[in-house]
Design an enzyme around this catalytic site. Structure first.
Site, PDB file in Angstrom:
ATOM      1  N   GLY A  30     -24.132 -40.098 -80.812  1.00 24.80           N
ATOM      2  CA  GLY A  30     -24.501 -40.992 -80.128  1.00 24.80           C
ATOM      3  C   GLY A  30     -23.919 -40.937 -78.630  1.00 24.80           C
ATOM      4  O   GLY A  30     -23.349 -42.490 -78.730  1.00 24.80           O
ATOM      5  N   ASN A 108     -19.254 -41.731 -83.859  1.00 23.48           N
ATOM      6  CA  ASN A 108     -19.877 -43.120 -83.624  1.00 23.48           C
ATOM      7  C   ASN A 108     -20.961 -43.398 -83.514  1.00 23.48           C
ATOM      8  O   ASN A 108     -21.845 -44.662 -83.019  1.00 23.48           O
ATOM      9  CB  ASN A 108     -20.062 -43.275 -81.488  1.00 23.48           C
ATOM     10  CG  ASN A 108     -19.962 -44.095 -81.153  1.00 23.48           C
ATOM     11  OD1 ASN A 108     -20.010 -45.187 -81.012  1.00 23.48           O
ATOM     12  ND2 ASN A 108     -21.228 -44.512 -79.969  1.00 23.48           N
ATOM     13  N   TYR A 173     -27.252 -53.553 -91.990  1.00 24.66           N
ATOM     14  CA  TYR A 173     -26.334 -52.636 -90.862  1.00 24.66           C
ATOM     15  C   TYR A 173     -24.426 -53.613 -91.314  1.00 24.66           C
ATOM     16  O   TYR A 173     -23.369 -52.412 -90.982  1.00 24.66           O
ATOM     17  CB  TYR A 173     -26.018 -52.986 -89.431  1.00 24.66           C
ATOM     18  CG  TYR A 173     -25.314 -52.744 -88.772  1.00 24.66           C
ATOM     19  CD1 TYR A 173     -25.277 -52.096 -88.311  1.00 24.66           C
ATOM     20  CD2 TYR A 173     -24.529 -53.956 -88.726  1.00 24.66           C
ATOM     21  CE1 TYR A 173     -24.941 -51.150 -86.878  1.00 24.66           C
ATOM     22  CE2 TYR A 173     -23.082 -53.239 -87.059  1.00 24.66           C
ATOM     23  CZ  TYR A 173     -23.173 -51.886 -86.351  1.00 24.66           C
ATOM     24  OH  TYR A 173     -22.798 -51.533 -85.491  1.00 24.66           O
TER      25      TYR A 173
END
Length: 268
Positions: A30, A108, A173
């Protein structure tokens, strides 16, 4: 509300220098934007051999161009969807050929999009875990062999304080990010004998361009309200996370493993 200039993510070059990072192979997932792009820039600024993976070819290309201009050190990149483990493994192999053995892995990549709890489907739940958790394990699995042969390394998993606060609207999440700590602890235990350290960073609300634009669009009052719950009255920026990652990647933290480092300005 208009954003002050200090809220705009900035390049920070006034930070510690870690000689042990020079010429080390660093892989960042990322890395095309946000915190990831800052990680790429900071490790390139230390003279590391940096490779990164991003979903967007355009973002990756622009970040590589900008970082090379700013640091004089050209990072390498591969565009890949990390939900596709075969593509992830292929990207890691390709980057390892260019940067040498991976000695530092920073997991990441992630995405904190919101959805009402009533709308979450099993398929969406699984996709969010692929986006925010599964690739961290398989990226680590892909590099432990070369780390071992090279004499050791450092794996840094990106978590979040969102699960500690029970943030609403993104339960898929927060659940995935809470699992990052379990992943980190177990990897550290299993890989310690190979001289591989494993830690995690749990950021607070970091003002990446994406986060700023979303807050401006949905609720600008969040900027001031969030500062009210921080002990330190200054917004977090991507370089604040990158600086912690530099230390965890460097030999300065050589006996630090199985830990979670909260970088949130004092929220939790």
């Amino acid at each position: 509300m208009s954003l002050h200039p200090e809220l705009i993510p900035r390049v920070t070059v006034d930070c510690a220098t870690y000689p042990s990072l020079r010429e080390k192979g660093v892989l960042i997932t990322g890395g095309g934007s946000g915190i990831g792009a800052s990680l790429v820039e900071h490790f390139c600024g230390q003279g590391a051999r940096v490779g990164f993976i991003d979903l967007s070819q355009d973002y990756a290309h622009e970040t590589a161009r900008r970082v090379a201009a700013a640091t004089g050190n050209q990072p390498h990149y591969e565009a890949a969807d990390l939900r596709d483990i075969r593509a992830l493994r292929s990207a890691i192999r390709s980057l390892s050929e260019r940067i040498g053995p991976v000695r530092i892995l920073i997991n990441n990549a992630g995405n904190d999009d919101r959805m009402p709890i009533e709308d979450v489907t099993p398929e969406y739940w699984d996709e969010r875990f692929q986006t925010n958790l599964r690739h961290q394990f398989f990226a680590a699995q892909a590099v432990i062999g070369e780390m071992t042969r090279a004499g050791g390394g450092s794996i840094i998993n990106m978590g979040s304080i969102s699960w500690m606060r029970g943030a609403s609207g993104l339960i898929f999440y927060t659940t995935a990010k809470s699992a990052v700590m379990g992943l980190t602890k177990s990897l550290a235990r299993e890989l310690g004998e190979r001289n591989i350290r494993v830690n995690s960073i749990a950021p607070g609300w970091v003002l990446t361009e994406r986060q700023v634009e979303r807050a401006k669009r949905i609720y600008q009052g969040k900027f001031s309200e969030y500062l009210e719950v921080q002990c330190l009255k200054e917004h977090l920026l991507p370089p604040d996370i990158a600086r912690m990652a530099l230390w965890l990647g460097a030999d300065d933290s050589r006996l630090v493993t199985a830990q979670m480092f909260i970088v949130d300005g004092g929220v939790v």
